[in-house]
Design a protein around this motif. Sequence first.
Motif: not given
Length: 70
Positions: A1-12, A18-32
């Motif tokens: 996976n890559t981020d918007q700048q073409g580098g490696e991307s990471y999930l938090l 007990d959930q993943w961070w949502g996009p733009n650090a806004s909220g959480y989601t159980g769906d990877v």
Amino acid sequence: NTDQQGGESYLLWSNKHDQWWGPNASGYTGDVDSAGRYGKEEALRHVAQSEFAGEPAWASRMVEEASATS
């Protein structure tokens, strides 16, 4: 996976929520597939501001492990 700048991307993962961070650090989601993707520096910055702030080696390892599973 890559981020918007073409580098490696990471999930938090939030142990507190007990959930993943949502996009733009806004909220959480159980769906990877809906989880936010972060560049390494941004991911480390977010983790550094979390409860792992006093343990930078642990925080870095958490980010690396998240990358390996995405």
